[in-house]
Design an enzyme around this catalytic site. Sequence first.
Site, short mmCIF file in Angstrom:
data_model
loop_
_atom_site.label_atom_id
_atom_site.label_comp_id
_atom_site.label_asym_id
_atom_site.label_seq_id
_atom_site.Cartn_x
_atom_site.Cartn_y
_atom_site.Cartn_z
N SER A 1 0.87 -1.27 -0.14
CA SER A 1 -0.06 0.18 -0.06
C SER A 1 0.85 1.22 -0.20
O SER A 1 0.58 2.29 -0.69
CB SER A 1 -0.60 0.25 1.28
N ASP B 1 -6.77 -8.20 5.13
CA ASP B 1 -6.21 -8.95 3.58
C ASP B 1 -5.60 -10.19 4.47
O ASP B 1 -4.97 -11.15 3.80
CB ASP B 1 -5.00 -8.01 3.08
N ARG C 1 -12.92 -14.47 -1.58
CA ARG C 1 -11.91 -15.24 -0.63
C ARG C 1 -12.71 -15.82 0.50
O ARG C 1 -12.50 -16.94 0.99
CB ARG C 1 -11.27 -13.98 -0.11
N ARG D 1 -2.82 -14.07 -2.06
CA ARG D 1 -3.16 -14.45 -0.41
C ARG D 1 -3.55 -15.87 -0.11
O ARG D 1 -3.41 -16.51 0.75
CB ARG D 1 -3.92 -13.39 0.23
C1 S3P Z 1 -5.54 -1.28 -0.09
C2 S3P Z 1 -6.98 -1.26 0.60
C3 S3P Z 1 -7.60 -2.54 1.01
C4 S3P Z 1 -6.80 -3.86 0.59
C5 S3P Z 1 -6.05 -3.84 -0.41
C6 S3P Z 1 -4.86 -2.54 -0.47
C7 S3P Z 1 -5.02 0.03 -0.12
O1 S3P Z 1 -8.70 -2.46 0.01
O2 S3P Z 1 -7.72 -5.04 0.56
O3 S3P Z 1 -5.11 -4.96 -0.50
O4 S3P Z 1 -3.77 0.02 -0.47
O5 S3P Z 1 -5.50 1.05 0.07
P1 S3P Z 1 -10.12 -1.91 0.14
O6 S3P Z 1 -9.64 -0.36 0.44
O7 S3P Z 1 -10.92 -2.15 -0.85
O8 S3P Z 1 -10.53 -2.57 1.42
#
Ligand code: S3P
Length: 451
Positions: free
Chosen positions: A20, A327, A358, A411
Amino acid sequence: MKIEPVRALRGSVTVPGDKSISHRAIMLGAISEGDTRIEGFLRSADCLATIDCMRRLGVMIDVIDRNEYDPEDTSSVVIVRGKGLHGLREPRQTLDAMNSGTTVRLLSGILAGQPFTTQITGDRSLKKRPMKRIIQPLSEMGCRISSQTATDTLPLTITGGELHGIQYRSAVASAQVKSCVLLAGLYAQEPTYYIEPALSRNHTELMLSAFGANLKTKTDREGRPGVIIYPGTILRGQSLTVPGDISSAAYFIAAGLLAPHSEITLYNVGINETRDGILRVVRAMGGSLRAVNVRMEGREPVADLIVRSSSLTGTTIGGSLIPPLIDELPIIAVMAACAEGDTVIRDAGELRVKESDRLKAIVENLTALGVTVRETETGMVIEGKGVKARRRPGRMGIFKGGVIDPLDDHRLAMAFSVAGLVADDPITITNTDCVGISYPDFYEDLAALTV
Ligand code: S3P
């Protein structure tokens, strides 16, 4: 890939950079004045998709591989030559976010502020994922954004321009949606106030303020978390170091807890409280986990984590605890199968719209391995088999061996690989290439721990 039961896992891992944070560093660097230097960048397929899109928007980005000079060092340094808020150029081709939801949703927020038209698409999995959640707020802000499908999925056509600040209450706790709206908010005429049902990861907020944006958190009257972004500031390039990804560390946390006679140290793991749900769950389950050497890396807290073989007990996971571990639910489900008593997961309907459904995939795969698990609309109930079983490789009596199809979902591949370490017979994961989405060296790092 055939995963054999292990006798023990011992040693240490420096997990790769946070996915992220790596995406965000590229995007904010691109729209800042001056250069941004990123140490510890995650060189995975998803983050490379962000680099590719940004290059097509006219941004120069240099990726320097450390292991060209030191074979032991697999990290990368990235230099982004910032173009400023208004320096991107219209791309000649459709942008391809490949498998990356973060790329498409965050980038759409930036594209909403550009005075040109962009098309953006993705791979088969990303084309199934919902985009209405960004189409709606960006349209309210005045952006022309449309999907060519009846289900509001990719490809999207985005014609940006002058935007208006809005107050937006999101129905989902999604950092991708929040970040999309905040990035668009940089280009709006008025402040934008984004409110979410529960606090999702806040890396965008922390990084935006480090780059000089003007924003503040503001809880609404009902106590929901929110952020206000004020436009009109210039972002300035920064030098930053990306912490290790707790979502990648999670597989080794679980492996160290579940495998017999094991102790693993994980160096330099980001423990931001909007991401640390896995640590809270491990503690609630009675796992031996210590965070040492806690320190700050820029605005992000990091620590070294030490895990040891433990007997776990079942727990209940739901509500505001879901976003900080969203996640990690596949690997948490694997841990739950090994715990004493039931584990209940609820309020996790968002798992149905990730790289795969998932919830369904976890339930099907655990069932195939001999675990009793019941799927619910937004979660599951897992009957833990307990670790009363003798802690001997191949004799734990929790998972039988078998073949798992990870459905191209990184994952799932990694979570069920960990199950294979403590199964009675080998587990074969068909097609493990997908781990390259977030953790290209996963199997090498795992092999190095195997005694
Ligand atoms: C992420 C936010 C999450 C996460 C994804 C990465 C991000 O998704 O599941 O792997 O980097 O902002 P959501 O914002 O859809 O929950």
